[in-house]
Motif scaffolding. Structure first.
Motif, PDB file in Angstrom:
ATOM      1  N   PRO A 168       0.692  -1.208   0.039  1.00  0.00           N
ATOM      2  CA  PRO A 168      -0.015   0.120   0.110  1.00  0.00           C
ATOM      3  C   PRO A 168       0.858   1.100   0.018  1.00  0.00           C
ATOM      4  O   PRO A 168       0.405   2.361  -0.296  1.00  0.00           O
ATOM      5  N   MET A 169       2.122   1.192   0.440  1.00  0.00           N
ATOM      6  CA  MET A 169       2.739   2.443   0.517  1.00  0.00           C
ATOM      7  C   MET A 169       3.713   2.603  -0.814  1.00  0.00           C
ATOM      8  O   MET A 169       4.573   3.398  -1.070  1.00  0.00           O
ATOM      9  N   ALA A 170       3.373   1.658  -1.875  1.00  0.00           N
ATOM     10  CA  ALA A 170       4.275   1.907  -3.291  1.00  0.00           C
ATOM     11  C   ALA A 170       3.534   3.254  -3.963  1.00  0.00           C
ATOM     12  O   ALA A 170       4.213   3.554  -4.883  1.00  0.00           O
ATOM     13  N   VAL A 171       2.684   4.114  -3.339  1.00  0.00           N
ATOM     14  CA  VAL A 171       1.999   5.170  -4.003  1.00  0.00           C
ATOM     15  C   VAL A 171       1.970   6.174  -3.048  1.00  0.00           C
ATOM     16  O   VAL A 171       1.924   5.619  -1.592  1.00  0.00           O
ATOM     17  N   GLY A 172       1.798   7.343  -3.010  1.00  0.00           N
ATOM     18  CA  GLY A 172       1.567   8.348  -2.221  1.00  0.00           C
ATOM     19  C   GLY A 172       0.329   7.818  -1.353  1.00  0.00           C
ATOM     20  O   GLY A 172      -0.829   7.297  -1.562  1.00  0.00           O
ATOM     21  N   SER A 173       0.447   8.404   0.031  1.00  0.00           N
ATOM     22  CA  SER A 173      -0.727   8.376   1.016  1.00  0.00           C
ATOM     23  C   SER A 173      -1.911   9.019   0.497  1.00  0.00           C
ATOM     24  O   SER A 173      -1.695  10.059  -0.337  1.00  0.00           O
ATOM     25  N   ARG A 174      -3.114   8.733   1.020  1.00  0.00           N
ATOM     26  CA  ARG A 174      -4.252   9.368   0.581  1.00  0.00           C
ATOM     27  C   ARG A 174      -4.131  10.808   1.303  1.00  0.00           C
ATOM     28  O   ARG A 174      -4.587  11.826   0.162  1.00  0.00           O
ATOM     29  N   PRO A 175      -3.629  11.346   2.496  1.00  0.00           N
ATOM     30  CA  PRO A 175      -3.263  12.595   2.706  1.00  0.00           C
ATOM     31  C   PRO A 175      -2.376  13.369   1.618  1.00  0.00           C
ATOM     32  O   PRO A 175      -2.339  14.623   1.249  1.00  0.00           O
ATOM     33  N   GLU A 190      -3.121  18.451   8.882  1.00  0.00           N
ATOM     34  CA  GLU A 190      -4.642  18.461   9.033  1.00  0.00           C
ATOM     35  C   GLU A 190      -5.086  17.218   8.327  1.00  0.00           C
ATOM     36  O   GLU A 190      -6.052  16.681   8.555  1.00  0.00           O
ATOM     37  N   LEU A 191      -4.496  16.921   7.077  1.00  0.00           N
ATOM     38  CA  LEU A 191      -4.992  15.759   6.192  1.00  0.00           C
ATOM     39  C   LEU A 191      -4.856  14.691   6.805  1.00  0.00           C
ATOM     40  O   LEU A 191      -5.748  13.694   6.638  1.00  0.00           O
ATOM     41  N   GLU A 192      -3.770  14.259   7.494  1.00  0.00           N
ATOM     42  CA  GLU A 192      -3.656  12.969   8.316  1.00  0.00           C
ATOM     43  C   GLU A 192      -4.665  12.768   9.345  1.00  0.00           C
ATOM     44  O   GLU A 192      -5.005  11.738   9.463  1.00  0.00           O
ATOM     45  N   ARG A 193      -4.816  13.922  10.115  1.00  0.00           N
ATOM     46  CA  ARG A 193      -5.935  14.123  11.003  1.00  0.00           C
ATOM     47  C   ARG A 193      -7.279  13.760  10.123  1.00  0.00           C
ATOM     48  O   ARG A 193      -8.257  12.623  10.906  1.00  0.00           O
ATOM     49  N   TYR A 194      -7.669  14.215   9.143  1.00  0.00           N
ATOM     50  CA  TYR A 194      -8.845  14.180   8.631  1.00  0.00           C
ATOM     51  C   TYR A 194      -8.990  12.648   8.138  1.00  0.00           C
ATOM     52  O   TYR A 194     -10.184  12.016   8.462  1.00  0.00           O
ATOM     53  N   TYR A 195      -8.037  12.140   7.612  1.00  0.00           N
ATOM     54  CA  TYR A 195      -8.135  10.660   6.871  1.00  0.00           C
ATOM     55  C   TYR A 195      -7.646   9.901   7.918  1.00  0.00           C
ATOM     56  O   TYR A 195      -7.561   8.540   7.589  1.00  0.00           O
ATOM     57  N   GLY A 196      -7.500  10.100   9.270  1.00  0.00           N
ATOM     58  CA  GLY A 196      -7.019   9.144  10.264  1.00  0.00           C
ATOM     59  C   GLY A 196      -8.312   8.513  10.917  1.00  0.00           C
ATOM     60  O   GLY A 196      -9.405   8.328  10.102  1.00  0.00           O
ATOM     61  N   SER A 197      -8.211   8.310  11.977  1.00  0.00           N
ATOM     62  CA  SER A 197      -9.404   7.430  12.865  1.00  0.00           C
ATOM     63  C   SER A 197     -10.760   8.175  12.728  1.00  0.00           C
ATOM     64  O   SER A 197     -11.699   7.281  12.670  1.00  0.00           O
TER      65      SER A 197
END
Length: 204
Positions: A168-175, A190-197
């Motif tokens: 799954p880390m072969a491409v950029g993360s969703r954030p 901010e995006l990591e928080r948004y797409y997190g839990s």
């Protein structure tokens, strides 16, 4: 030099004729085994095209059995909260023809349904589609024209269900993707928080 295929005859000459059992496996109504498949499936793809030919394929997922069988020739796919683009649904309003591919995790074969669809905003059977206390926003009702099971070769070639092939880390993360393409004004944090839990709390 690129060689284009432009006629059905050229295509048949290249691929050959299907075996009779493949050609004739299409059915006009659901079998009990199709009902069992849909009851076990938590995911499907819905393909549509508008009157002008523009296309869309949308993923749909919910607990297994979310595609409800209404009768032998009718199924319904619930819609939950989403991004409100509704590309496929807008297509259905101008062209009712749709195609579904229903998937059971771990299985290579799939169930395909082609038919004509319409949208409904409520129906008595919406009560049977409640998940975590939430009724569907709407439902795509599909009148079956064709139903058949598709072979597993694509999944076998891709090794899709083999965890050792997953990266799954072969491409950029969703954030990272959102930052680059959709929400440049937001920070990665901010995006990591948004797409997190918290992201999963807005599913219904």
């Amino acid at each position: 030099m690129t060689t284009r295929i432009e006629t059905p005859e050229q295509l048949t000459a290249l691929l050959g004729e299907p075996l009779p059992r493949v050609r004739d496996k299409v059915r006009p109504a659901l079998h009990d085994l199709d009902r069992e498949w849909l009851a076990a499936s938590p995911f499907c793809l819905v393909a549509t095209s508008a009157a002008d030919g523009s296309c869309d394929v949308s993923p749909k997922g919910d607990p297994p059995g979310f595609v409800r069988v209404l009768d032998d020739t009718t199924v319904a796919v619930p819609e939950r909260l989403g991004n409100k683009r509704a590309d496929g649904y807008r297509n259905v309003l101008s062209n009712p023809h749709v195609g579904l591919i229903s998937i059971v995790p771990g299985r290579g074969d799939t169930l395909r349904i082609n038919g004509r669809a319409h949208l409904v905003s409520d129906a008595p059977w919406f009560d049977d589609m409640v998940v975590k206390g939430h009724r569907p926003v709407l439902a795509l009702v599909v009148e079956v024209d064709e139903v058949f099971h598709h072979c597993a070769k694509a999944f076998m070639r891709s090794r899709l269900w083999h965890p050792e092939t997953w990266d799954p880390m072969a491409v950029g993360s969703r954030p990272q993707i959102a930052k680059a393409l959709e929400r440049p004004e937001d920070s990665i944090e901010e995006l990591e928080r948004y797409y997190g839990s918290q992201y999963s709390t807005g599913l219904y």
